[in-house]
Write a protein that holds these residues in place. Structure first.
Motif, short mmCIF file in Angstrom:
data_model
loop_
_atom_site.label_atom_id
_atom_site.label_comp_id
_atom_site.label_asym_id
_atom_site.label_seq_id
_atom_site.Cartn_x
_atom_site.Cartn_y
_atom_site.Cartn_z
N PHE A 1 56.49 23.01 -5.59
CA PHE A 1 55.56 22.27 -4.74
C PHE A 1 55.68 22.80 -3.32
O PHE A 1 56.63 23.49 -2.99
CB PHE A 1 55.79 20.75 -4.78
CG PHE A 1 57.13 20.29 -4.27
CD1 PHE A 1 57.26 19.78 -2.98
CD2 PHE A 1 58.26 20.35 -5.07
CE1 PHE A 1 58.49 19.35 -2.51
CE2 PHE A 1 59.49 19.92 -4.60
CZ PHE A 1 59.60 19.41 -3.32
N ASN A 2 54.69 22.49 -2.50
CA ASN A 2 54.75 22.83 -1.08
C ASN A 2 55.31 21.62 -0.36
O ASN A 2 54.80 20.51 -0.51
CB ASN A 2 53.37 23.23 -0.56
CG ASN A 2 52.97 24.58 -1.10
OD1 ASN A 2 52.68 24.72 -2.28
ND2 ASN A 2 52.98 25.58 -0.27
N ASP B 1 59.79 18.34 -13.47
CA ASP B 1 59.43 16.91 -13.57
C ASP B 1 59.75 16.16 -12.27
O ASP B 1 58.93 15.39 -11.77
CB ASP B 1 60.15 16.25 -14.74
CG ASP B 1 59.71 16.78 -16.09
OD1 ASP B 1 58.62 17.43 -16.17
OD2 ASP B 1 60.45 16.58 -17.08
N VAL B 2 60.93 16.40 -11.71
CA VAL B 2 61.30 15.76 -10.45
C VAL B 2 60.40 16.25 -9.32
O VAL B 2 59.94 15.47 -8.49
CB VAL B 2 62.80 16.00 -10.12
CG1 VAL B 2 63.14 15.53 -8.72
CG2 VAL B 2 63.69 15.32 -11.16
N ALA B 3 60.10 17.54 -9.33
CA ALA B 3 59.25 18.13 -8.28
C ALA B 3 57.86 17.50 -8.27
O ALA B 3 57.26 17.35 -7.20
CB ALA B 3 59.15 19.64 -8.46
N GLN B 4 57.34 17.13 -9.44
CA GLN B 4 56.02 16.50 -9.49
C GLN B 4 55.98 15.21 -8.68
O GLN B 4 54.99 14.93 -8.02
CB GLN B 4 55.60 16.24 -10.94
CG GLN B 4 55.20 17.48 -11.67
CD GLN B 4 54.82 17.20 -13.12
OE1 GLN B 4 54.85 16.07 -13.58
NE2 GLN B 4 54.45 18.25 -13.82
N SER B 5 57.06 14.45 -8.70
CA SER B 5 57.07 13.22 -7.91
C SER B 5 57.06 13.52 -6.42
O SER B 5 56.43 12.82 -5.64
CB SER B 5 58.26 12.33 -8.28
OG SER B 5 59.46 12.89 -7.84
N GLY C 1 53.93 13.05 -3.32
CA GLY C 1 54.32 12.23 -2.18
C GLY C 1 55.29 11.18 -2.63
O GLY C 1 55.87 10.47 -1.85
N GLY C 2 55.47 11.08 -3.94
CA GLY C 2 56.42 10.22 -4.63
C GLY C 2 56.78 8.94 -3.93
O GLY C 2 56.58 8.76 -2.75
N SER C 3 57.29 8.06 -4.70
CA SER C 3 57.83 6.84 -4.10
C SER C 3 59.07 7.25 -3.33
O SER C 3 59.64 8.30 -3.55
CB SER C 3 58.19 5.85 -5.20
OG SER C 3 59.13 6.43 -6.07
N ARG C 4 59.49 6.43 -2.44
CA ARG C 4 60.69 6.73 -1.67
C ARG C 4 61.89 6.57 -2.59
O ARG C 4 62.48 5.51 -2.68
CB ARG C 4 60.81 5.78 -0.46
CG ARG C 4 59.63 5.86 0.47
CD ARG C 4 59.60 7.17 1.19
NE ARG C 4 58.54 7.13 2.19
CZ ARG C 4 58.15 8.18 2.83
NH1 ARG C 4 58.68 9.34 2.61
NH2 ARG C 4 57.19 8.09 3.72
N ARG C 5 62.22 7.63 -3.31
CA ARG C 5 63.26 7.58 -4.31
C ARG C 5 64.62 7.70 -3.67
O ARG C 5 64.79 8.39 -2.68
CB ARG C 5 63.07 8.72 -5.31
CG ARG C 5 61.76 8.59 -6.04
CD ARG C 5 61.51 9.77 -6.87
NE ARG C 5 62.55 9.85 -7.90
CZ ARG C 5 62.45 10.58 -8.98
NH1 ARG C 5 61.39 11.30 -9.18
NH2 ARG C 5 63.41 10.62 -9.86
#
Length: 192
Positions: free
Chosen positions: A44-45, A172-176, A180-184
């Motif tokens: 991802f960028n 898979d992790v990169a997709q989140s 912009g993913g949730s604040r994991r």
């Protein structure tokens, strides 16, 4: 995470000490390649954010990059890739470089000192992990910097099933992060 440019040869890969490297690149790979011997898959960028402590005077104001030039900053060393991205954002606006009081590669040190009043810039993926534990605040400043984060492997090297599974988990992790993913939290990522 090591920071590499496409001209670095990744000696650990060539010496077969490692199977892959995660790298923040200066540019997108050309047709999935960094060099004749190295492949790179962009996950991802990863944009950069200007970050302050949640209790900083800047956390409660409308602020622009020009307002922060003379404030104390903590960044990576001047010759590091991340700093060149941030420095470029200042230069594109016709601003002088920010006043760096400390340079370090340590994310831990940067995050802890940001709480004491200094400013930094972090990749958004790093910010998502450290936002809550360090009480950080992302300022609404667009640096217009989104370098690719990639997995680099040696071309024509057969990867073991374990390495292939690891790469799939990284995708898979990169997709989140890409969404912009949730604040994991760090725990969420480790258990993903």
């Amino acid at each position: 995470m090591p920071v590499y440019t496409p001209t670095v040869e990744f000696p650990e890969l060539h010496e077969r000490k490692i199977d892959l490297a995660f790298a923040r690149l200066a540019n997108d790979p050309v047709q999935g390649r960094l060099t004749e011997e190295l492949d790179a898959e962009v996950l991802f960028n990863d944009g950069y954010s200007v970050v302050v402590g949640a209790k900083s005077k800047w956390a409660r104001r409308k602020v622009g990059l020009a307002d922060l030039v003379d404030e104390p900053w903590i960044m990576t060393p001047l010759d590091a890739l991340g700093d060149s991205f941030v420095g470029g954002a200042f230069r594109r606006r016709g601003l002088k470089l920010p006043r760096m009081i400390i340079t370090t590669f340590s994310i831990h040190l940067r995050n802890n000192l940001v709480g004491s009043g200094v400013i930094t810039a972090l990749p958004r993926s790093v910010l998502q992990i450290y936002l809550r534990p360090h009480l950080l605040k992302e300022l609404p400043i667009d640096l217009s910097v989104q370098p690719p984060l990639a997995i680099v492997t040696l071309r024509n090297r057969t990867l073991t099933p374990g390495v292939q599974l690891f790469i799939q988990c990284a995708r898979d992790v990169a997709q989140s992060f890409a969404r912009g993913g949730s604040r994991r939290t760090r725990t969420d990522i480790i258990s993903a």
